[in-house]
Design an enzyme around this catalytic site. Structure first.
Site, PDB file in Angstrom:
ATOM      1  N   SER A 194     -18.044 -60.886 -52.665  1.00 13.76           N
ATOM      2  CA  SER A 194     -17.414 -62.160 -53.032  1.00 13.76           C
ATOM      3  C   SER A 194     -18.173 -63.419 -52.668  1.00 13.76           C
ATOM      4  CB  SER A 194     -16.017 -62.241 -52.427  1.00 13.76           C
ATOM      5  OG  SER A 194     -15.141 -61.490 -53.199  1.00 13.76           O
TER       6      SER A 194
ATOM      7  N   SER B  42     -14.608 -63.252 -55.113  1.00 13.40           N
ATOM      8  CA  SER B  42     -13.415 -64.062 -55.009  1.00 13.40           C
ATOM      9  C   SER B  42     -13.683 -65.485 -54.512  1.00 13.40           C
ATOM     10  CB  SER B  42     -12.424 -63.385 -54.063  1.00 13.40           C
ATOM     11  OG  SER B  42     -13.002 -63.276 -52.768  1.00 13.40           O
TER      12      SER B  42
ATOM     13  N   LYS C  67     -13.554 -71.935 -48.064  1.00 12.20           N
ATOM     14  CA  LYS C  67     -12.674 -71.044 -48.842  1.00 12.20           C
ATOM     15  C   LYS C  67     -11.291 -71.018 -48.205  1.00 12.20           C
ATOM     16  CE  LYS C  67     -12.648 -66.258 -50.593  1.00 12.20           C
ATOM     17  NZ  LYS C  67     -13.390 -64.975 -50.571  1.00 12.20           N
TER      18      LYS C  67
HETATM   19  N1  GLN Z   1     -14.457 -57.770 -56.100  1.00 13.64           N
HETATM   20  C1  GLN Z   1     -14.269 -57.082 -54.861  1.00 13.64           C
HETATM   21  C2  GLN Z   1     -12.813 -56.785 -54.654  1.00 13.64           C
HETATM   22  O1  GLN Z   1     -12.057 -57.142 -55.479  1.00 13.64           O
HETATM   23  C3  GLN Z   1     -14.848 -57.874 -53.735  1.00 13.64           C
HETATM   24  C4  GLN Z   1     -13.943 -58.914 -53.211  1.00 13.64           C
HETATM   25  C5  GLN Z   1     -14.489 -59.584 -51.976  1.00 13.64           C
HETATM   26  O2  GLN Z   1     -15.652 -59.438 -51.615  1.00 13.64           O
HETATM   27  N2  GLN Z   1     -13.607 -60.316 -51.314  1.00 13.64           N
HETATM   28  O3  GLN Z   1     -12.410 -56.223 -53.711  1.00 13.64           O
END
Ligand code: GLN
Length: 501
Positions: A178, A154, A79
């Site tokens: 994410s 994400s 990532k």
């Molecule tokens: N969807 C969650 C957020 O927007 C989780 C994002 C993540 O785990 N990086 O914060």
């Protein structure tokens, strides 16, 4: 090379038996990336030449008779929020568009030391803020099972790359789901380890008390093999746990005996859970019963506050972490003449420096990141700190206590990863509350710091993947992986590749 098997459990033995070279394997995945990138947009950058060079080094070492680690020569995608010295690390943000880190993230260094071949850096929501991989500056990644839908986020690029065999395995990060949510949306496995089990050194911070890197793969064994490499103490991360690392790989093969599985009733019976997801989970629970597990109903009274709590704590930490992007220390800087023009406007003249910082941040960050910074700045401000931030910390403790009480009764908690199967591109990106609600079942594990994984548990009638979430007590990764593996073994799970080879 078209007939090369795309799965780790098929590639790894062939690599060590020298029936396949790392160069051949790497070339196969690079061909897939080059063919599918325009359709899936899973990567932000990749470097075929560099990957092949690394592969050649591993091949030579193998030929020379060196004893290599089990995943040596295996390609992997990372990532684009984990620092790498030999490529850019953009966080999917214009503000870091040209950023090159002077050091490798601890996770990356460990993977390199184990001989893995980094293919490239994967697409994400900007600074990992989001649940759909739509907000990065390189545009959305597409779900390989249905290109009109999101691959989750994400870490959607990492998940999509594995689902479409553009990489056999990948690393993502999970602040509120994410890793697990994109794994569920892409029909693969993903694990968020216990907070502190994997070093955050070189993981560009979103919300430091929640962020954790972890693996994606087609099978539970893929997760165990990667965790084996990346877990462990790191003095460069003060929150890294100095406790021995289990032998995950041999633990997962052990039988399930006397395992108690809890079902969070608020999750399984709560409104908003897609009926097809629910029935897939009910079937999985029955399968565990057939395996001799005891199923126990669990109530978690504070789980209903998890979204509210998370969306105060995460933006608060984000607003503080992202204050370092000022156009001076890192990355993007707004054009100075534009700043100067602004300086001369109006009666009171702001300093050119403040204008430069403000312009760099408003041009460099996208809309969702700016929303989070605004939210977090508000909840941390003098007048509202007690009412929001401090209260959220208290509720966080209550959520953790719900989990502690549950793990006194059961070994793992079983439930949905996401309320719905993958939603359409564009469906929620302009409706933040709807997007945040997608995280209903995943944020609890981050707030409590516990390990949690998502694994495929079936598909909807229209063929969209459904994920099952298993959560465990702190540092119970071995058990979690073992319980997960037993289910896939029982149903004779066979992973599949989207966008056929
Ligand atoms: N969807 C969650 C957020 O927007 C989780 C994002 C993540 O785990 N990086 O914060």
């Amino acid at each position: 090379m078209n007939q090369l098997p795309p799965f780790v459990h098929e590639i790894a033995p062939k690599l060590s038996a020298r029936e396949l070279s790392s160069r051949e394997v790497t070339q196969f995945f690079i061909d897939r990336i080059e063919k599918l990138q325009p359709t899936v947009n899973a990567f932000i950058s990749w470097d075929a030449e560099l990957a092949l060079k690394t592969a050649d080094v591993i091949d030579k070492r193998r030929i020379a008779g060196e004893t290599l680690s089990p995943l040596a020569g295996m390609p992997i995608a990372i990532k684009d929020i984990l620092c790498t010295t030999d490529s850019l690390t953009t966080c999917g943000s214009r503000i870091l568009e040209n950023y090159r880190s002077p050091y490798d993230a601890h996770v990356v260094a460990k993977l390199r030391a184990a001989g893995l071949v980094i293919l490239g850096k994967t697409n994400l929501d900007e600074f990992a803020m989001g649940g759909s991989t739509e907000t990065g500056f390189k545009g959305p990644a597409y779900n390989p099972w249905d290109l009109t839908r999101t691959c989750g986020g994400s870490s959607g690029g990492s998940a999509a790359s594995v689902a479409a065999a553009m990489a056999p395995i990948a690393i993502g990060t999970d602040t509120g789901g994410s890793i697990r949510q994109p794994a569920a949306f892409c029909g693969i496995c993903g694990l968020k380890p216990t907070y502190g089990r994997v070093s955050r050194y070189g993981l560009i911070a979103y919300a430091s008390s929640l962020d954790q890197a972890g693996p994606f793969g087609h099978t539970i064994s893929d997760l165990a093999m990667q965790l084996q490499i990346i877990a462990g103490h790191d003095p460069n991360d003060s929150t890294s746990l100095n406790v021995p690392v289990d032998d995950y790989v041999s633990e997962i093969a052990k039988p399930l005996s006397g395992v108690k599985i809890g079902v969070i009733r608020e999750h399984l019976d709560g409104e908003g859970l897609d009926p097809q997801t629910r029935s897939a989970l009910v079937e999985a629970i029955d399968e565990y019963k057939r395996m001799g597990c005891e199923i126990v109903d669990i109530h978690m009274p504070h789980t209903k506050y998890s979204i509210a709590t998370y969306y105060i704590i995460a933006p608060s930490e984000a607003s503080s972490n992202l204050s370092r992007y000022d156009g001076v220390h890192f990355g993007f800087r707004a054009a100075l003449n534009q700043a100067k023009q602004l300086v001369t406007q109006g009666g009171k003249t702001p300093s050119a420096l403040i204008e430069m910082i403000s312009q760099s941040r408003s041009q460099g960050f996208g809309v969702e990141v700016r929303r989070r910074i605004m939210l977090g700045t508000y909840t941390l401000s003098a007048g509202y700190y007690d009412a929001y931030y401090k209260k959220a910390l208290r509720v966080r403790r209550l959520i953790r206590e719900d989990y502690d009480a549950a793990f006194e009764k059961v070994d793992v908690l079983l439930g949905p990863t996401t309320p719905t199967p993958p939603f359409r591109i564009g469906e929620k990106v302009n409706d933040p509350v709807q997007m945040y609600l997608e995280d209903l079942f995943t944020v609890g594990a981050n707030l409590a710091g516990i390990p949690a994984l998502s694994m495929p548990v079936g598909t909807t009638l229209s063929g969209l993947p459904i994920g099952m979430q298993l959560q465990g007590a702190p540092l119970s990764e071995s058990k979690l992986l073992r319980v997960a593996n037993a289910y896939h073994r029982a149903i004779e799970y066979r992973p599949k590749i989207a966008l056929a080879i």
